[in-house]
Scaffold this motif. Structure first.
Motif, mmCIF file in Angstrom:
data_model
loop_
_atom_site.group_PDB
_atom_site.id
_atom_site.type_symbol
_atom_site.label_atom_id
_atom_site.label_comp_id
_atom_site.label_asym_id
_atom_site.label_seq_id
_atom_site.Cartn_x
_atom_site.Cartn_y
_atom_site.Cartn_z
ATOM 1 N N MET A 72 -15.391 -8.500 -9.956
ATOM 2 C CA MET A 72 -14.334 -7.683 -10.548
ATOM 3 C C MET A 72 -14.437 -7.656 -12.067
ATOM 4 S SD MET A 72 -10.260 -7.926 -9.783
ATOM 5 C CE MET A 72 -9.659 -7.849 -11.482
ATOM 6 N N LYS A 73 -14.183 -6.497 -12.642
ATOM 7 C CA LYS A 73 -14.167 -6.380 -14.097
ATOM 8 C C LYS A 73 -12.996 -7.188 -14.650
ATOM 9 C CE LYS A 73 -13.666 -2.361 -15.938
ATOM 10 N NZ LYS A 73 -13.700 -0.926 -16.225
ATOM 11 N N GLN A 74 -13.177 -7.749 -15.846
ATOM 12 C CA GLN A 74 -12.074 -8.487 -16.461
ATOM 13 C C GLN A 74 -11.055 -7.530 -17.057
ATOM 14 O OE1 GLN A 74 -12.890 -11.472 -19.313
ATOM 15 N NE2 GLN A 74 -13.007 -12.973 -17.695
ATOM 16 N N ASP A 75 -9.767 -7.850 -16.884
ATOM 17 C CA ASP A 75 -8.728 -7.095 -17.574
ATOM 18 C C ASP A 75 -8.895 -7.296 -19.075
ATOM 19 O OD1 ASP A 75 -7.638 -6.200 -15.273
ATOM 20 O OD2 ASP A 75 -5.697 -7.183 -15.516
ATOM 21 N N LYS A 76 -8.737 -6.225 -19.807
ATOM 22 C CA LYS A 76 -8.948 -6.295 -21.248
ATOM 23 C C LYS A 76 -8.037 -5.284 -21.926
ATOM 24 C CE LYS A 76 -12.825 -5.649 -24.435
ATOM 25 N NZ LYS A 76 -14.243 -5.242 -24.474
ATOM 26 N N ILE A 77 -7.420 -5.674 -23.016
ATOM 27 C CA ILE A 77 -6.624 -4.739 -23.807
ATOM 28 C C ILE A 77 -7.291 -4.615 -25.170
ATOM 29 C CG2 ILE A 77 -4.362 -4.249 -24.831
ATOM 30 C CD1 ILE A 77 -3.118 -6.134 -22.805
ATOM 31 N N GLU A 78 -7.468 -3.392 -25.630
ATOM 32 C CA GLU A 78 -8.046 -3.172 -26.956
ATOM 33 C C GLU A 78 -7.114 -2.306 -27.760
ATOM 34 O OE1 GLU A 78 -12.344 -2.145 -25.648
ATOM 35 O OE2 GLU A 78 -12.219 -1.927 -27.833
ATOM 36 N N LEU A 79 -6.687 -2.804 -28.905
ATOM 37 C CA LEU A 79 -5.793 -2.026 -29.754
ATOM 38 C C LEU A 79 -6.435 -1.848 -31.116
ATOM 39 C CD1 LEU A 79 -2.025 -2.287 -29.967
ATOM 40 C CD2 LEU A 79 -3.289 -2.473 -32.084
ATOM 41 N N HIS A 80 -6.372 -0.654 -31.637
ATOM 42 C CA HIS A 80 -6.986 -0.337 -32.914
ATOM 43 C C HIS A 80 -5.959 0.461 -33.698
ATOM 44 C CE1 HIS A 80 -10.655 1.712 -35.023
ATOM 45 N NE2 HIS A 80 -10.001 0.900 -35.807
ATOM 46 N N ILE A 81 -5.645 0.018 -34.893
ATOM 47 C CA ILE A 81 -4.647 0.760 -35.660
ATOM 48 C C ILE A 81 -5.082 0.900 -37.112
ATOM 49 C CG2 ILE A 81 -3.205 -1.326 -35.911
ATOM 50 C CD1 ILE A 81 -0.737 0.603 -35.830
ATOM 51 N N LYS A 82 -4.874 2.089 -37.647
ATOM 52 C CA LYS A 82 -5.167 2.348 -39.059
ATOM 53 C C LYS A 82 -3.864 2.670 -39.760
ATOM 54 C CE LYS A 82 -9.512 4.641 -38.062
ATOM 55 N NZ LYS A 82 -10.369 5.807 -38.318
ATOM 56 N N ILE A 83 -3.635 1.989 -40.877
ATOM 57 C CA ILE A 83 -2.412 2.230 -41.645
ATOM 58 C C ILE A 83 -2.769 2.448 -43.114
ATOM 59 C CG2 ILE A 83 -0.726 0.978 -40.223
ATOM 60 C CD1 ILE A 83 -1.280 -1.443 -42.149
ATOM 61 N N PRO A 84 -1.897 3.113 -43.857
ATOM 62 C CA PRO A 84 -2.112 3.211 -45.298
ATOM 63 C C PRO A 84 -2.088 1.806 -45.918
ATOM 64 C CG PRO A 84 -0.466 4.811 -44.574
ATOM 65 C CD PRO A 84 -0.715 3.885 -43.421
ATOM 66 N N ASN A 85 -2.792 1.633 -47.041
ATOM 67 C CA ASN A 85 -2.928 0.329 -47.708
ATOM 68 C C ASN A 85 -1.637 -0.049 -48.442
ATOM 69 O OD1 ASN A 85 -4.934 -1.771 -48.455
ATOM 70 N ND2 ASN A 85 -4.480 -1.076 -50.541
ATOM 71 N N GLN A 86 -0.554 -0.239 -47.661
ATOM 72 C CA GLN A 86 0.753 -0.487 -48.268
ATOM 73 C C GLN A 86 1.482 -1.588 -47.496
ATOM 74 O OE1 GLN A 86 2.795 3.356 -48.417
ATOM 75 N NE2 GLN A 86 0.837 4.367 -48.811
ATOM 76 N N THR A 87 2.122 -2.478 -48.266
ATOM 77 C CA THR A 87 2.784 -3.612 -47.616
ATOM 78 C C THR A 87 3.977 -3.198 -46.750
ATOM 79 O OG1 THR A 87 4.071 -4.013 -49.624
ATOM 80 C CG2 THR A 87 2.087 -5.353 -49.324
ATOM 81 N N LYS A 88 4.486 -1.966 -46.909
ATOM 82 C CA LYS A 88 5.626 -1.593 -46.066
ATOM 83 C C LYS A 88 5.245 -1.495 -44.584
ATOM 84 C CE LYS A 88 5.527 3.436 -46.711
ATOM 85 N NZ LYS A 88 6.246 4.602 -47.202
ATOM 86 N N TYR A 89 3.948 -1.462 -44.280
ATOM 87 C CA TYR A 89 3.534 -1.403 -42.878
ATOM 88 C C TYR A 89 3.299 -2.786 -42.254
ATOM 89 C CZ TYR A 89 3.142 3.523 -43.835
ATOM 90 O OH TYR A 89 3.443 4.815 -44.194
ATOM 91 N N LEU A 90 3.478 -3.847 -43.044
ATOM 92 C CA LEU A 90 3.250 -5.201 -42.509
ATOM 93 C C LEU A 90 4.119 -5.484 -41.289
ATOM 94 C CD1 LEU A 90 3.201 -7.343 -45.791
ATOM 95 C CD2 LEU A 90 1.218 -6.735 -44.365
ATOM 96 N N SER A 91 5.394 -5.103 -41.367
ATOM 97 C CA SER A 91 6.288 -5.476 -40.265
ATOM 98 C C SER A 91 5.942 -4.718 -38.988
ATOM 99 C CB SER A 91 7.751 -5.260 -40.655
ATOM 100 O OG SER A 91 8.054 -3.905 -40.725
ATOM 101 N N LEU A 92 5.455 -3.485 -39.128
ATOM 102 C CA LEU A 92 5.040 -2.722 -37.945
ATOM 103 C C LEU A 92 3.913 -3.439 -37.205
ATOM 104 C CD1 LEU A 92 4.948 -0.137 -36.171
ATOM 105 C CD2 LEU A 92 3.351 0.820 -37.831
ATOM 106 N N ILE A 93 2.876 -3.811 -37.950
ATOM 107 C CA ILE A 93 1.741 -4.508 -37.331
ATOM 108 C C ILE A 93 2.206 -5.849 -36.769
ATOM 109 C CG2 ILE A 93 -0.571 -5.449 -37.696
ATOM 110 C CD1 ILE A 93 -0.598 -2.563 -38.166
ATOM 111 N N GLY A 94 3.058 -6.540 -37.535
ATOM 112 C CA GLY A 94 3.571 -7.825 -37.066
ATOM 113 C C GLY A 94 4.285 -7.670 -35.733
#
Ligand code: ADP
Ligand code: ADP
Lengths: 111, 144, 144, 111
Positions: free
Chosen positions: B1-23
């Motif tokens: 059986m294939k292993q379950d795997k989750i892959e997440l990739h996110i691109k955000i503007p280079n700004q600290t206001k997006y820290l909480s979203l990623i967190g």
């Protein structure tokens, strides 16, 4: 950043009204603390009751305030750490640097 | 059986206001990790903290606070580990040259310099290496 | 100035147990949408609902509940709109052939067939078209 | 799926102890309702107090229960909708199909 600032007798209480104290908002706290000590305040409590998350920049803003206080024979105390915030103080050994209290009132009593 | 795997990739503007979203996104991922044997609430907080530290370094040190830059984060969850990668477009730095100890001496208590210490303490491994167009900081945490 | 843009791409196993993860991640994104003029809490719920509907169709109808298949979701946020894409690896279907009305007649009240109605009602547009290796269901919501 | 099932006089109360009622867990509710009506229960209330999120499959499980009840001269009532769940009933016009009450007690009184 949302800060509530209260005066109680000789002391100033700075309540951080944010869920996160991180690199995005900690500069404001750092500057506010710097302003208070420059104005001559000698007793400051920073209350972190609402803070669920702190990063190294948040800790850094408090360290900056602590250094500011020490340089002026003033004192900075901290109150109301949530468990995950407390573990960040412990991880970085800053719980040995700061005077940390369970409530604002306990911190006030020790001045 | 294939292993379950989750892959997440996110691109955000280079700004600290997006820290909480990623967190917060990383916390949602962490609380779902059914194969993790430890305390999932703590793991969620740790993942939030180390990603925040890595992102702030990419935003401030590597991408020099340029708000038009982009930061990329990749999170991969397999059945036995969590891998987090933060890509920057800077010149890179020598991570091994950064002190492993805390800047807490009585004579020189510093208000910065705790980021890598925190990442190294909370994760199983932290690496930094060049890739095309920049560098990647890679953190791993095993579930066992 | 370049426009601020967030791009999120996530791959999950073809299993309904991951619905809540995607739902929560999309809610975190939606509550951060500062350019949205309406009620952000409702938008967050709507985004959660329509992604859940689209994912369930991909998991069950297109990928025939095969747990080893993979579903991909892409969410793009620009300053004026939110675009959500769900990729499946199935044979596709004719979306225009699906009734636009609700299966609520007294004689034949159905316990399914409300998914596309919900997506069409809550989003500005819903499209379905073939891409390499499968199909994509694309939903758009403008912020104005 | 977490369901709490209680009997009160002639009625059965099914409390859905989940934050989400969606395609992942709604099949269990559908089967439980089908089992109850097959056993001869004639008065069933499904309480959704804890449910913050419902999708078309969750609604479908309730429709299935409703059809089951109607076919057997029994009745299914629904109670305690949170606002986002309520708007899904309204969007799909199912608020006109179901008897919906604010609390379990109100639903019970109408049998
Ligand atoms: N992505 C990066 N690109 C360039 N330099 C970096 C990067 N990450 C860290 N550094 C360097 O390593 C030093 C230590 O980083 P860290 O431990 O996170 O503390 P701080 O960022 O608070 O100084 C930084 O001051 C910086 O000089
Ligand atoms: N991704 C898809 N691949 C193939 N068929 C689909 C897909 N999405 C929807 N369908 C078809 O369209 C029909 C209507 O979908 P929907 O309105 O979501 O209701 P439901 O899924 O409850 O039947 C489905 O029954 C299915 O036949």
């Amino acid at each position: 950043m949302n800060l509530k600032i209260e005066e109680s007798n000789q002391a100033v209480i700075v309540v951080v009204k944010e869920e996160r104290l991180d690199a995005h908002n900690s500069e404001t706290l750092k500057q506010e603390l710097s302003r208070l000590f420059a104005e001559g305040k000698t007793k400051v409590v920073v209350d972190l009751k609402d803070v669920r998350f702190i990063d190294s920049s948040g800790l850094g803003a408090l360290v900056s305030g602590f250094k500011n206080a020490s340089a002026r024979q003033s004192s900075l105390k901290i109150s109301s750490l949530q468990s995950q915030v407390k573990s960040m103080f412990e991880l970085t050994r800053l719980h040995r640097v700061f005077d940390i209290y369970t409530t604002i009132d306990e911190a006030l009593e020790t001045f | 059986m294939k292993q379950d795997k989750i892959e997440l990739h996110i691109k955000i503007p280079n700004q600290t206001k997006y820290l909480s979203l990623i967190g917060k996104i990383s916390e949602e991922l962490a609380v779902q990790l059914q194969n993790y044997s430890g305390d999932r609430e703590s793991l969620a907080n740790h993942v939030n903290v180390v990603l925040t530290e890595a992102l702030v370094n990419a935003i401030r040190h590597a991408n020099a606070d340029n708000p038009e830059e982009v930061v990329e984060v990749r999170i991969i969850v397999t059945e036995d580990e969590l891998v987090m990668q933060v890509f920057d477009h800077g010149k890179g730095f020598d991570m091994n040259g950064v002190s492993q100890s805390l800047p807490n001496n009585r004579e020189q208590l510093e208000d910065h310099g705790r980021g890598l210490f925190i990442m190294r303490s909370l994760m199983d491994s932290v690496d930094y290496y060049p890739v095309e167009g920049g560098n990647v900081l890679e953190m791993r945490k095993s579930f066992n």
